[in-house]
Design a protein around this motif. Structure first.
Motif, PDB file in Angstrom:
ATOM      1  N   LEU A  95       0.823  -1.197   0.000  1.00 23.39           N
ATOM      2  CA  LEU A  95       0.000   0.000   0.000  1.00 23.39           C
ATOM      3  C   LEU A  95       0.862   1.254   0.000  1.00 23.39           C
ATOM      4  O   LEU A  95       2.023   1.234   0.400  1.00 23.39           O
ATOM      5  CB  LEU A  95      -0.934  -0.003   1.204  1.00 23.39           C
ATOM      6  N   GLY A  96       0.222   2.345  -0.437  1.00 23.36           N
ATOM      7  CA  GLY A  96       0.881   3.643  -0.440  1.00 23.36           C
ATOM      8  C   GLY A  96       0.888   4.270  -1.818  1.00 23.36           C
ATOM      9  O   GLY A  96       1.095   3.592  -2.828  1.00 23.36           O
ATOM     10  N   GLY A  97       0.608   5.578  -1.883  1.00 29.16           N
ATOM     11  CA  GLY A  97       0.651   6.281  -3.166  1.00 29.16           C
ATOM     12  C   GLY A  97      -0.706   6.350  -3.818  1.00 29.16           C
ATOM     13  O   GLY A  97      -1.487   7.255  -3.570  1.00 29.16           O
ATOM     14  N   SER A  98      -1.061   5.349  -4.629  1.00 34.28           N
ATOM     15  CA  SER A  98      -2.328   5.309  -5.351  1.00 34.28           C
ATOM     16  C   SER A  98      -2.707   3.858  -5.578  1.00 34.28           C
ATOM     17  O   SER A  98      -1.933   2.937  -5.295  1.00 34.28           O
ATOM     18  CB  SER A  98      -2.215   6.050  -6.684  1.00 34.28           C
ATOM     19  N   TYR A  99      -3.913   3.662  -6.126  1.00 33.29           N
ATOM     20  CA  TYR A  99      -4.351   2.294  -6.398  1.00 33.29           C
ATOM     21  C   TYR A  99      -3.485   1.645  -7.476  1.00 33.29           C
ATOM     22  O   TYR A  99      -3.130   0.469  -7.377  1.00 33.29           O
ATOM     23  CB  TYR A  99      -5.818   2.318  -6.854  1.00 33.29           C
ATOM     24  N   ALA A 100      -3.126   2.419  -8.518  1.00 38.75           N
ATOM     25  CA  ALA A 100      -2.313   1.848  -9.597  1.00 38.75           C
ATOM     26  C   ALA A 100      -0.931   1.431  -9.078  1.00 38.75           C
ATOM     27  O   ALA A 100      -0.411   0.380  -9.446  1.00 38.75           O
ATOM     28  CB  ALA A 100      -2.171   2.862 -10.732  1.00 38.75           C
ATOM     29  N   ARG A 101      -0.326   2.225  -8.189  1.00 42.27           N
ATOM     30  CA  ARG A 101       0.987   1.874  -7.654  1.00 42.27           C
ATOM     31  C   ARG A 101       0.885   0.648  -6.746  1.00 42.27           C
ATOM     32  O   ARG A 101       1.775  -0.208  -6.741  1.00 42.27           O
ATOM     33  CB  ARG A 101       1.564   3.062  -6.899  1.00 42.27           C
ATOM     34  N   ALA A 102      -0.189   0.552  -5.976  1.00 43.09           N
ATOM     35  CA  ALA A 102      -0.368  -0.636  -5.138  1.00 43.09           C
ATOM     36  C   ALA A 102      -0.556  -1.889  -5.986  1.00 43.09           C
ATOM     37  O   ALA A 102      -0.018  -2.955  -5.685  1.00 43.09           O
ATOM     38  CB  ALA A 102      -1.563  -0.430  -4.203  1.00 43.09           C
ATOM     39  N   ALA A 103      -1.310  -1.752  -7.101  1.00 34.73           N
ATOM     40  CA  ALA A 103      -1.483  -2.904  -7.990  1.00 34.73           C
ATOM     41  C   ALA A 103      -0.160  -3.307  -8.634  1.00 34.73           C
ATOM     42  O   ALA A 103       0.125  -4.504  -8.815  1.00 34.73           O
ATOM     43  CB  ALA A 103      -2.520  -2.564  -9.071  1.00 34.73           C
ATOM     44  N   TYR A 104       0.675  -2.324  -8.972  1.00 29.41           N
ATOM     45  CA  TYR A 104       1.982  -2.634  -9.560  1.00 29.41           C
ATOM     46  C   TYR A 104       2.873  -3.363  -8.551  1.00 29.41           C
ATOM     47  O   TYR A 104       3.549  -4.331  -8.900  1.00 29.41           O
ATOM     48  CB  TYR A 104       2.642  -1.334 -10.025  1.00 29.41           C
ATOM     49  N   ARG A 105       2.867  -2.923  -7.291  1.00 32.88           N
ATOM     50  CA  ARG A 105       3.685  -3.612  -6.283  1.00 32.88           C
ATOM     51  C   ARG A 105       3.178  -5.033  -6.051  1.00 32.88           C
ATOM     52  O   ARG A 105       3.975  -5.956  -5.834  1.00 32.88           O
ATOM     53  CB  ARG A 105       3.655  -2.820  -4.974  1.00 32.88           C
ATOM     54  N   ALA A 106       1.860  -5.213  -6.079  1.00 33.79           N
ATOM     55  CA  ALA A 106       1.323  -6.564  -5.900  1.00 33.79           C
ATOM     56  C   ALA A 106       1.745  -7.485  -7.037  1.00 33.79           C
ATOM     57  O   ALA A 106       1.948  -8.687  -6.841  1.00 33.79           O
ATOM     58  CB  ALA A 106      -0.206  -6.504  -5.797  1.00 33.79           C
ATOM     59  N   GLN A 107       1.909  -6.929  -8.251  1.00 36.15           N
ATOM     60  CA  GLN A 107       2.358  -7.750  -9.384  1.00 36.15           C
ATOM     61  C   GLN A 107       3.834  -8.109  -9.282  1.00 36.15           C
ATOM     62  O   GLN A 107       4.282  -9.054  -9.925  1.00 36.15           O
ATOM     63  CB  GLN A 107       2.104  -7.002 -10.696  1.00 36.15           C
ATOM     64  N   LEU A 108       4.600  -7.363  -8.489  1.00 38.31           N
ATOM     65  CA  LEU A 108       6.019  -7.673  -8.321  1.00 38.31           C
ATOM     66  C   LEU A 108       6.260  -8.821  -7.347  1.00 38.31           C
ATOM     67  O   LEU A 108       7.325  -9.446  -7.370  1.00 38.31           O
ATOM     68  CB  LEU A 108       6.769  -6.435  -7.821  1.00 38.31           C
ATOM     69  N   LEU A 109       5.284  -9.107  -6.485  1.00 42.55           N
ATOM     70  CA  LEU A 109       5.498 -10.114  -5.443  1.00 42.55           C
ATOM     71  C   LEU A 109       5.772 -11.522  -6.000  1.00 42.55           C
ATOM     72  O   LEU A 109       6.547 -12.268  -5.415  1.00 42.55           O
ATOM     73  CB  LEU A 109       4.292 -10.141  -4.504  1.00 42.55           C
TER      74      LEU A 109
END
Length: 434
Positions: A366-380
């Motif tokens: 989490l943090g920043g915006s929804y798009a950034r949170a979705a991008y971090r979730a795709q990195l996991l």
């Protein structure tokens, strides 16, 4: 003259819908079929407006829309004749008769006036898109507007969400085909529509969240399920933005510059597409006729003697090469990955160095915006990837982090400005042997 079954007039066929089904029975157990049966009067009204030639259909629609725009609740025949003075009397009589037969108008013989029925109000709401300007994203905009408006009025039905979900799926497939085509022009056209679709979906995001909350409180399981599927479809469209960027960058690398002119193959193709007739560009250039020149022998001798006797210029002497010059200073633009990957790697490295214990996923995503949170979730999923560990760069560094992700089936609210609900999960440190 022989006719095929397709050429047979529909009015000559028996009015038994069961004859169109293999088993001789209509699917009365289907919800959609039951809903259509309940709207028989509305279907009759629409058929009355649209049945017949195209010109007559347009005339009926024009009279119907103009009639619905009149402010008087009771209309006399003199008022109708004045409102439609451009029409011939027999044409207006035929249209009014058709509207009365479809129960869109009622005639009060006592007061000698016409009145609009509630069925006509329902029909004009259905046909409203016919009076609006068609836009490239009008299909999605109308569906989103219908869903948001029905939610505000409390008349939202699961079928509206189902239609919107189907349209989002079709848009996703259309954008995926444009990315797979590799065509720069197809990518740019799809990218423009993609950005408009994202803007529309983002504006309707608050309505979708309110629909989910209302469905949960009211216990409407189907409505809640469809609303959550819409949220997933929205997330898929958001994740496609990075795919568009990669495809456009690949198209830029394949672009060829023609010499030192600065003109690229893209410019040439765009110019050729702007020409109406490509064959006209070759006019006069396909063949050049030969023009014979007749010269006498004495003329040839005189020309040869003059060529030998004339003063020729001295050949230029070889000159030294110019001195080298220093190249001007400049900056080299290098494509960089989003900073979220470096920030996540720094956080995971800090956790591994300070206290390598099992940690919650929420601070890492989490943090920043929804798009950034979705991008971090795709990195996991890169964590612990055996194939990606051998790569160089930021992707390989991410895969070599001593952590592994484990998602849970549980979900719940989170304290974030842009994300209200997400699945639970933890980051587990890997042992040195792993």
């Amino acid at each position: 003259m022989l006719t095929t079954p397709q050429d047979t007039d529909d009015s000559l066929r028996p009015d038994r819908v069961e004859d169109y089904f293999r088993d001789g029975a209509a699917p009365v157990e289907a919800l959609l079929w039951w809903q259509l049966e309940r709207q028989d009067a509305l279907q009759i009204a629409l058929r009355a407006l649209f049945q017949g030639p195209a010109g007559l259909t347009r005339l009926r629609l024009w009279v119907f829309f103009e009639l619905m725009a009149l402010r008087e609740s009771r209309l006399t025949r003199e008022a109708l004749n004045q409102a439609f003075h451009v029409l011939r009397d027999e044409a207006l009589d035929n249209v009014l008769k058709r509207l009365r037969e479809a129960e869109l108008l009622v005639w009060d013989s006592t007061a000698q006036t016409y009145a609009v029925t509630p069925l006509a109000q329902q029909v004009v709401g259905l046909l409203q898109p016919l009076t609006q300007e068609q836009a490239p994203d009008g299909d999605l905009a109308s569906l989103l507007a219908g869903v948001a408006g029905a939610h505000q009025l409390g008349t939202l039905q699961p079928a509206q969400l189902q239609h919107l979900l189907a349209q989002l799926s079709r848009l996703y497939d259309e954008f995926a085909d444009a990315i797979a085509s590799g065509s720069e022009f197809a990518l740019r056209r799809a990218r423009t529509r993609f950005e408009k679709a994202l803007t529309l979906v983002d504006r309707a995001g608050e309505a979708l969240g309110a629909i989910i909350a209302q469905a949960e409180s009211a216990g409407e399981a189907r409505l809640e399920r469809l609303a959550r599927e819409l949220g997933l479809a929205q997330a898929r469209l958001l994740a496609m933005a990075s795919q568009f960027n990669r495809a456009l960058q690949q198209a830029d690398r394949q672009r060829v510059t023609l010499g030192s002119t600065g003109i690229t193959t893209t410019d040439v193709r765009r110019w050729l597409q702007s020409q109406g007739d490509l064959a006209a560009l070759m006019a006069g250039g396909l063949q050049r006729p030969v023009h014979p020149v007749l010269v006498a022998q004495r003329d040839l001798v005189d020309t040869a003697e003059a060529e030998f006797e004339r003063d020729r210029p001295k050949p230029s002497e070889a000159a030294a090469l110019p001195q080298g010059q220093a190249a001007p200073t400049g900056e080299l633009a290098v494509m960089q990955l989003p900073p979220d990957m470096d920030q996540m790697q720094a956080l995971l490295t800090t956790w591994a160095a300070s206290d390598p214990v099992e940690r919650d996923l929420t601070p890492a995503i989490l943090g920043g915006s929804y798009a950034r949170a979705a991008y971090r979730a795709q990195l996991l999923p890169l964590l612990g990837d055996a194939q990606a560990r051998h790569l160089k760069g930021a992707t390989g560094d991410m895969a070599r982090q001593p952590w592994s992700v484990r998602w849970s089936a549980e979900q719940g609210e989170v304290d974030d400005e842009f994300v209200k609900w997400m699945s639970r999960g933890v980051l587990t440190p890997e042992s040195p042997a792993t």
